[in-house]
Design a protein around this motif. Structure first.
Motif, PDB file in Angstrom:
ATOM      1  N   UNK A  59       0.677  -1.040   0.089  1.00  0.00           N
ATOM      2  CA  UNK A  59      -0.073  -0.189  -0.017  1.00  0.00           C
ATOM      3  C   UNK A  59       0.838   1.365   0.028  1.00  0.00           C
ATOM      4  N   UNK A  60       1.908   1.230  -0.324  1.00  0.00           N
ATOM      5  CA  UNK A  60       2.790   2.321  -0.599  1.00  0.00           C
ATOM      6  C   UNK A  60       2.525   3.075  -1.908  1.00  0.00           C
ATOM      7  N   UNK A  61       1.778   2.237  -2.972  1.00  0.00           N
ATOM      8  CA  UNK A  61       1.255   2.922  -3.955  1.00  0.00           C
ATOM      9  C   UNK A  61       0.173   2.440  -4.446  1.00  0.00           C
ATOM     10  N   UNK A  62      -0.822   3.680  -4.504  1.00  0.00           N
ATOM     11  CA  UNK A  62      -2.281   3.381  -4.600  1.00  0.00           C
ATOM     12  C   UNK A  62      -2.704   4.436  -5.949  1.00  0.00           C
ATOM     13  N   UNK A  63      -3.123   3.848  -6.730  1.00  0.00           N
ATOM     14  CA  UNK A  63      -3.458   4.680  -8.068  1.00  0.00           C
ATOM     15  C   UNK A  63      -4.780   5.547  -7.661  1.00  0.00           C
ATOM     16  N   UNK A  64      -5.529   4.933  -7.258  1.00  0.00           N
ATOM     17  CA  UNK A  64      -6.907   5.721  -6.910  1.00  0.00           C
ATOM     18  C   UNK A  64      -6.518   6.925  -5.575  1.00  0.00           C
ATOM     19  N   UNK A  65      -5.845   6.583  -4.763  1.00  0.00           N
ATOM     20  CA  UNK A  65      -5.359   7.427  -3.720  1.00  0.00           C
ATOM     21  C   UNK A  65      -4.578   8.609  -4.288  1.00  0.00           C
ATOM     22  N   UNK A  66      -3.759   8.222  -5.173  1.00  0.00           N
ATOM     23  CA  UNK A  66      -2.893   9.342  -6.108  1.00  0.00           C
ATOM     24  C   UNK A  66      -3.827  10.275  -6.792  1.00  0.00           C
ATOM     25  N   UNK A  67      -4.831   9.633  -7.364  1.00  0.00           N
ATOM     26  CA  UNK A  67      -5.399  10.388  -8.193  1.00  0.00           C
ATOM     27  C   UNK A  67      -6.557  11.496  -7.435  1.00  0.00           C
ATOM     28  N   UNK A  68      -7.149  10.885  -6.263  1.00  0.00           N
ATOM     29  CA  UNK A  68      -7.714  11.719  -5.517  1.00  0.00           C
ATOM     30  C   UNK A  68      -7.008  12.832  -4.682  1.00  0.00           C
ATOM     31  N   UNK A  69      -5.818  12.684  -4.522  1.00  0.00           N
ATOM     32  CA  UNK A  69      -4.598  13.639  -3.646  1.00  0.00           C
ATOM     33  C   UNK A  69      -4.397  14.714  -5.010  1.00  0.00           C
ATOM     34  N   UNK A  70      -4.116  14.020  -6.301  1.00  0.00           N
ATOM     35  CA  UNK A  70      -3.889  15.148  -7.302  1.00  0.00           C
ATOM     36  C   UNK A  70      -4.852  15.857  -7.525  1.00  0.00           C
ATOM     37  N   UNK A  71      -6.209  15.584  -7.620  1.00  0.00           N
ATOM     38  CA  UNK A  71      -7.311  16.316  -8.121  1.00  0.00           C
ATOM     39  C   UNK A  71      -7.538  17.183  -6.937  1.00  0.00           C
ATOM     40  N   UNK A  72      -7.546  16.706  -5.641  1.00  0.00           N
ATOM     41  CA  UNK A  72      -7.701  17.478  -4.536  1.00  0.00           C
ATOM     42  C   UNK A  72      -6.704  18.910  -4.296  1.00  0.00           C
ATOM     43  N   UNK A  73      -5.418  18.565  -4.778  1.00  0.00           N
ATOM     44  CA  UNK A  73      -4.372  19.486  -4.803  1.00  0.00           C
ATOM     45  C   UNK A  73      -4.563  20.664  -5.733  1.00  0.00           C
ATOM     46  N   UNK A  74      -4.750  20.132  -6.987  1.00  0.00           N
ATOM     47  CA  UNK A  74      -4.889  20.896  -8.223  1.00  0.00           C
ATOM     48  C   UNK A  74      -6.292  21.783  -7.907  1.00  0.00           C
ATOM     49  N   UNK A  75      -7.164  21.466  -7.674  1.00  0.00           N
ATOM     50  CA  UNK A  75      -8.494  22.270  -7.453  1.00  0.00           C
ATOM     51  C   UNK A  75      -8.483  23.308  -6.112  1.00  0.00           C
ATOM     52  N   UNK A  76      -8.083  22.548  -5.033  1.00  0.00           N
ATOM     53  CA  UNK A  76      -7.838  23.753  -3.792  1.00  0.00           C
ATOM     54  C   UNK A  76      -6.650  24.410  -3.553  1.00  0.00           C
ATOM     55  N   UNK A  77      -5.391  24.053  -4.241  1.00  0.00           N
ATOM     56  CA  UNK A  77      -4.164  25.013  -4.490  1.00  0.00           C
ATOM     57  C   UNK A  77      -3.996  25.677  -5.601  1.00  0.00           C
ATOM     58  N   UNK A  78      -4.073  24.932  -6.500  1.00  0.00           N
ATOM     59  CA  UNK A  78      -3.598  25.589  -8.067  1.00  0.00           C
ATOM     60  C   UNK A  78      -4.830  26.246  -8.487  1.00  0.00           C
ATOM     61  N   UNK A  79      -6.033  25.700  -8.136  1.00  0.00           N
ATOM     62  CA  UNK A  79      -7.269  26.434  -8.594  1.00  0.00           C
ATOM     63  C   UNK A  79      -7.588  26.092 -10.124  1.00  0.00           C
ATOM     64  N   UNK A  80      -7.135  24.914 -10.801  1.00  0.00           N
ATOM     65  CA  UNK A  80      -7.388  24.421 -11.857  1.00  0.00           C
ATOM     66  C   UNK A  80      -8.711  23.893 -12.263  1.00  0.00           C
ATOM     67  N   UNK A  81      -9.061  23.993 -13.315  1.00  0.00           N
ATOM     68  CA  UNK A  81     -10.196  23.444 -13.917  1.00  0.00           C
ATOM     69  C   UNK A  81     -10.118  21.948 -14.212  1.00  0.00           C
TER      70      UNK A  81
END
Length: 163
Positions: A59-81
């Motif tokens: 469980x060091x690598x989890x593609x779903x967890x990565x995708x969720x974290x990526x989306x969260x960061x880009x929406x909340x921090x970078x304000x991407x669409x």
């Protein structure tokens, strides 16, 4: 004076696994990023896939967890669409099903608020005086941030930001 960056780092599988665990524990990673890193360590394809499998099992690598974290960061921090976020995830070779699931997790009100805040912020710094060119520049900017055309027009119209 050669820096260590000049020659590739060659590691055995066990050492590479330990380094990869540490690297993945520091921040969520996609399988492709991790695969690329393992190749940088000088591992061969079968060794890379064995290490990837081990990282998934532990469980060091989890593609779903990565995708969720990526989306969260880009929406909340970078304000991407969503468009730009989706492109970023595709570049990291995340499966479409997981991309869709992660995009669906975005809070709609927050997303619209990001779009409005981005539009208002950009309007303040636009130097164009001609209304049509000003609107065009604003829309182009919002598109470059990855927002969908229909949402851009709806938000601009609803908030009287058309000029």
């Amino acid at each position: 004076m050669n820096s260590h960056k000049d020659k590739p780092l060659i590691l055995d599988k066990k050492t590479a696994l330990l380094k990869a665990e540490s690297w993945c524990a520091y921040q969520e990673r996609s399988q492709q990023e991790t695969r690329d890193k393992l190749y940088e360590y000088g591992l061969h394809q079968n060794e890379v896939e064995e290490v990837i499998t081990e990282l998934i099992v532990t469980n060091f690598l989890n593609e779903e967890r990565f995708a969720m974290a990526y989306v969260s960061g880009k929406v909340n921090i970078k304000k991407w669409g969503k468009i730009k976020i989706k492109q970023g995830l595709k570049l990291k070779k995340v499966p479409d099903k997981l991309i869709q699931k992660a995009l669906n997790s975005i809070d709609g009100d927050k997303y619209l608020a990001n779009l409005l805040a981005t539009a208002e912020k950009k309007l303040k710094v636009l130097s164009e005086n001609e209304p049509i060119k000003r609107k065009f520049k604003l829309i182009t900017y919002l598109q470059s941030k990855g927002f969908e055309n229909d949402l851009i027009f709806d938000v601009l119209k609803a908030n009287n930001l058309t000029v």
